[in-house]
Design a protein around this motif. Sequence first.
Motif, PDB file in Angstrom:
ATOM      1  N   VAL A   1      42.913  41.699  50.104  1.00  0.00           N
ATOM      2  CA  VAL A   1      41.845  41.896  49.118  1.00  0.00           C
ATOM      3  C   VAL A   1      41.338  40.538  48.636  1.00  0.00           C
ATOM      4  O   VAL A   1      40.128  40.321  48.485  1.00  0.00           O
ATOM      5  CB  VAL A   1      42.348  42.746  47.938  1.00  0.00           C
TER       6      VAL A   1
ATOM      7  N   VAL B   1      41.955  43.739  41.201  1.00  0.00           N
ATOM      8  CA  VAL B   1      43.166  43.353  41.939  1.00  0.00           C
ATOM      9  C   VAL B   1      43.299  41.831  41.993  1.00  0.00           C
ATOM     10  O   VAL B   1      44.384  41.280  41.769  1.00  0.00           O
ATOM     11  CB  VAL B   1      43.144  43.947  43.362  1.00  0.00           C
TER      12      VAL B   1
ATOM     13  N   THR C   1      52.319  46.627  50.486  1.00  0.00           N
ATOM     14  CA  THR C   1      51.338  46.578  49.408  1.00  0.00           C
ATOM     15  C   THR C   1      51.046  45.150  48.986  1.00  0.00           C
ATOM     16  O   THR C   1      49.904  44.797  48.695  1.00  0.00           O
ATOM     17  CB  THR C   1      51.836  47.382  48.196  1.00  0.00           C
TER      18      THR C   1
ATOM     19  N   PRO D   1      45.674  51.851  44.305  1.00  0.00           N
ATOM     20  CA  PRO D   1      44.596  50.984  43.813  1.00  0.00           C
ATOM     21  C   PRO D   1      44.341  49.783  44.715  1.00  0.00           C
ATOM     22  O   PRO D   1      43.197  49.353  44.861  1.00  0.00           O
ATOM     23  CB  PRO D   1      45.065  50.552  42.421  1.00  0.00           C
ATOM     24  N   VAL D   2      45.386  49.247  45.324  1.00  0.00           N
ATOM     25  CA  VAL D   2      45.190  48.109  46.221  1.00  0.00           C
ATOM     26  C   VAL D   2      44.471  48.557  47.484  1.00  0.00           C
ATOM     27  O   VAL D   2      43.557  47.890  47.974  1.00  0.00           O
ATOM     28  CB  VAL D   2      46.542  47.442  46.554  1.00  0.00           C
TER      29      VAL D   2
ATOM     30  N   GLN E   1      36.673  47.231  42.040  1.00  0.00           N
ATOM     31  CA  GLN E   1      38.056  47.508  42.460  1.00  0.00           C
ATOM     32  C   GLN E   1      38.747  46.236  42.945  1.00  0.00           C
ATOM     33  O   GLN E   1      39.886  45.954  42.568  1.00  0.00           O
ATOM     34  CB  GLN E   1      38.051  48.560  43.575  1.00  0.00           C
TER      35      GLN E   1
ATOM     36  N   ARG F   1      47.459  43.140  49.168  1.00  0.00           N
ATOM     37  CA  ARG F   1      46.814  42.416  48.057  1.00  0.00           C
ATOM     38  C   ARG F   1      46.233  41.092  48.539  1.00  0.00           C
ATOM     39  O   ARG F   1      45.146  40.688  48.113  1.00  0.00           O
ATOM     40  CB  ARG F   1      47.828  42.147  46.938  1.00  0.00           C
TER      41      ARG F   1
ATOM     42  N   LEU G   1      51.533  51.197  43.164  1.00  0.00           N
ATOM     43  CA  LEU G   1      50.602  50.116  43.423  1.00  0.00           C
ATOM     44  C   LEU G   1      49.745  50.334  44.661  1.00  0.00           C
ATOM     45  O   LEU G   1      48.659  49.799  44.765  1.00  0.00           O
ATOM     46  CB  LEU G   1      51.366  48.791  43.582  1.00  0.00           C
TER      47      LEU G   1
ATOM     48  N   ALA H   1      40.876  49.134  46.683  1.00  0.00           N
ATOM     49  CA  ALA H   1      40.159  47.860  46.557  1.00  0.00           C
ATOM     50  C   ALA H   1      39.865  47.266  47.925  1.00  0.00           C
ATOM     51  O   ALA H   1      38.765  46.754  48.172  1.00  0.00           O
ATOM     52  CB  ALA H   1      40.985  46.887  45.715  1.00  0.00           C
TER      53      ALA H   1
ATOM     54  N   ASP I   1      44.065  40.259  38.491  1.00  0.00           N
ATOM     55  CA  ASP I   1      45.450  40.526  38.107  1.00  0.00           C
ATOM     56  C   ASP I   1      46.417  39.601  38.836  1.00  0.00           C
ATOM     57  O   ASP I   1      47.382  39.096  38.248  1.00  0.00           O
ATOM     58  CB  ASP I   1      45.795  41.988  38.394  1.00  0.00           C
ATOM     59  N   LEU I   2      46.168  39.355  40.117  1.00  0.00           N
ATOM     60  CA  LEU I   2      47.034  38.468  40.883  1.00  0.00           C
ATOM     61  C   LEU I   2      46.905  37.026  40.390  1.00  0.00           C
ATOM     62  O   LEU I   2      47.904  36.322  40.217  1.00  0.00           O
ATOM     63  CB  LEU I   2      46.677  38.545  42.367  1.00  0.00           C
TER      64      LEU I   2
END
Length: 232
Positions: free
Chosen positions: A153, A180, A146, A13-14, A176, A150, A10, A17, A183-184
């Motif tokens: 972001v 994120v 991580t 990508p986080v 990007q 998030r 993870l 972003a 998805d959250l």
Amino acid sequence: MIGNLDARSLRDPVRVAFSAECAQLTEILAELVDADLDRPTDCPPWTVRELIAHIRTGVGRLADMLAAPAPPRPEVDAAGYFGRAKFTPQVDADRIAGGRQDARQVDRAALATELDRAWRTTDVAVAAAPTDRVVRTRHGDAMLLTEFLRTRVVEVGVHGLDLAAALGRPPWLTPQASAVIADLLTGGKPTPAGLRWDELTLIRKTTGRAALTAPEQAAIDAAGFRWLAFGR
């Protein structure tokens, strides 16, 4: 679920972003003029100046958190971080006061430079940390690095929508960061097909940046679609 999280898969990508959204915001700040900073935002009572100060502070938190001793284990994930305790009247008052205090030191000419320095310092600290590093937030939450990243972001991306609206500009949310955040908000679940929302629309609708229409509400109710609601 926290204990089973594959932090290595993870992290990248986080982190990408976070970097992409911060770099995009840095470019926007470099274009602002003095008159822009006193515009009101849809995050009352903050002005553009105060919201920028709030974002800059949030972007820079991780470096100090990583310099502190690590808690033994994570207790909260990113969804849990945005819980009711973060939106009590006292916490909101402290958040607003802090943003206003920081804003008094905002120099428009240095905005882009200061944000660029803050997010790059954070990125370097994140890159050097172990993949299973646990940090403690200012609210006392123990989180995987991580997972806290998030939340950063979300802060930069969603408040970027607020700044774009205040400045009369089209949203600049990067793909990007959009992925994120979406998805959250949805817990990784697909939105009902009848909504026909792209990620930007999903984020604006579910965070209250755009109103739901009656047909959208009907589709949501029919599908039992639920999303992360800040403060619940």
